[in-house]
Design a protein around this motif. Structure first.
Motif, PDB file in Angstrom:
ATOM      1  N   SER A  68       0.519  39.344  73.942  1.00 37.21           N
ATOM      2  CA  SER A  68      -0.393  38.570  73.109  1.00 37.21           C
ATOM      3  C   SER A  68      -1.606  38.173  73.936  1.00 37.21           C
ATOM      4  CB  SER A  68       0.299  37.322  72.555  1.00 37.21           C
ATOM      5  OG  SER A  68       0.721  36.472  73.609  1.00 37.21           O
ATOM      6  N   GLY A  69      -2.690  37.835  73.235  1.00 41.04           N
ATOM      7  CA  GLY A  69      -3.880  37.430  73.955  1.00 41.04           C
ATOM      8  C   GLY A  69      -5.078  37.329  73.041  1.00 41.04           C
ATOM      9  N   THR A  70      -6.254  37.250  73.639  1.00 45.56           N
ATOM     10  CA  THR A  70      -7.499  37.162  72.886  1.00 45.56           C
ATOM     11  C   THR A  70      -8.505  38.168  73.435  1.00 45.56           C
ATOM     12  OG1 THR A  70      -8.398  35.442  74.350  1.00 45.56           O
ATOM     13  CG2 THR A  70      -7.170  34.715  72.398  1.00 45.56           C
ATOM     14  N   ILE A  71      -9.387  38.625  72.539  1.00 47.60           N
ATOM     15  CA  ILE A  71     -10.470  39.540  72.888  1.00 47.60           C
ATOM     16  C   ILE A  71     -11.772  38.940  72.375  1.00 47.60           C
ATOM     17  CG2 ILE A  71     -11.435  41.844  72.575  1.00 47.60           C
ATOM     18  CD1 ILE A  71      -8.647  42.890  72.088  1.00 47.60           C
ATOM     19  N   THR A  72     -12.771  38.881  73.254  1.00 48.14           N
ATOM     20  CA  THR A  72     -14.062  38.327  72.875  1.00 48.14           C
ATOM     21  C   THR A  72     -15.154  39.346  73.175  1.00 48.14           C
ATOM     22  OG1 THR A  72     -13.272  36.125  73.504  1.00 48.14           O
ATOM     23  CG2 THR A  72     -15.642  36.390  73.153  1.00 48.14           C
ATOM     24  N   PRO A  73     -15.945  39.742  72.179  1.00 51.99           N
ATOM     25  CA  PRO A  73     -17.045  40.678  72.441  1.00 51.99           C
ATOM     26  C   PRO A  73     -18.082  40.056  73.381  1.00 51.99           C
ATOM     27  CG  PRO A  73     -16.605  40.467  70.084  1.00 51.99           C
ATOM     28  CD  PRO A  73     -15.846  39.376  70.761  1.00 51.99           C
TER      29      PRO A  73
END
Length: 250
Positions: free
Chosen positions: A213-218
């Motif tokens: 799991s995690g986050t992605i930020t452009p």
């Protein structure tokens, strides 16, 4: 006179036995003493039990390469086989580790080298033909039991990542800090140089189940094609981060 003679005889016997063991053929040692390991196939061995060579090692059909070893005799007192192992692969860099084999576990320490995602997919350890890239191994410890990793500590790198789902887009390089916890193996990963800001966690349990799991930020450097692909993750939060998560079994 009797005591010096006995000491000399004992020394002569010890030297003789040590010589026999040192010259024991590697081919017989591998055949007699190396336990069967699920998915592992060993090629022809030559040399001696102390310093030998195996022409080829394969795992689940993946041709890992040829191996050389230098045995650690003290490991035998712990009912284990221990050796410094160097694996050479044509056209690829070497992989080196200290390997300790017991009836229940295979333990690697100081595991250094690199493998590709394609190779791991060929071995059935990752989904095949989904992504390409090179995995950099810098692990202080990796323990495998019943064909599954149960402990690991160190650092893993992933360079030149590309996805078949986004042809022509370079996804960059990443790093993960790996440690053994009470529940299994945990890893915290982030980008090193990539067109996205990524932060996440992964956990592998002893039964082979895993979660990621995690986050992605452009970022301003994120290609438009990659931005459109992020829409598949749903709506971003107020900070522009996309959450992701998946699970499975090794």
């Amino acid at each position: 006179m009797r005591r010096p003679v006995l000491k000399f005889a004992a020394l002569a016997v010890a030297v003789y036995i040590a010589g026999l063991v040192a010259l024991f053929p590697a081919s017989l040692a591998v055949r007699w003493f190396v336990p069967d390991m699920p998915g592992v196939t060993l090629g022809t061995a030559d040399g001696t039990v102390w310093n030998g060579h195996i022409a080829g090692i394969s795992y689940r059909g993946w041709n890992i390469g040829a191996a050389e070893w230098s045995l650690e005799p003290l490991a035998l007192f712990g009912l284990a086989i221990g050796a410094d192992v160097l694996i050479e692969r044509p056209g690829r860099g070497p992989v080196a580790a200290n390997v300790r084999i017991t009836p229940s576990d295979i333990e690697f320490t100081a595991l250094r080298g690199a493998v590709t995602l394609e190779e791991l997919g060929r071995a059935g350890m990752l989904p095949a033909n989904v992504a390409s890239g090179e995995v950099i191994l810098n692990l202080e410890q990796l323990v495998v039991r019943n064909d599954l990793p149960v402990a690991a500590d160190g650092v893993l790198g992933l360079t030149d990542l590309r996805s078949a789902l986004l042809p022509g887009v370079a996804l960059g390089s990443y790093e993960a800090d790996v440690e053994t916890t009470e529940s299994g193996i945990s890893a915290t990963f982030s980008e090193i140089e990539a067109p996205l800001d990524i932060a996440g966690q992964a956990e592998v349990k002893p039964d082979g189940s895993y979660t990621v799991s995690g986050t992605i930020t452009p970022t301003p450097e994120t290609p438009e094609s990659l931005r459109r692909g992020l829409a598949l993750l749903g709506q971003p939060d107020a900070s522009g981060r996309y959450e992701f998560g998946f699970s499975g079994r090794l």
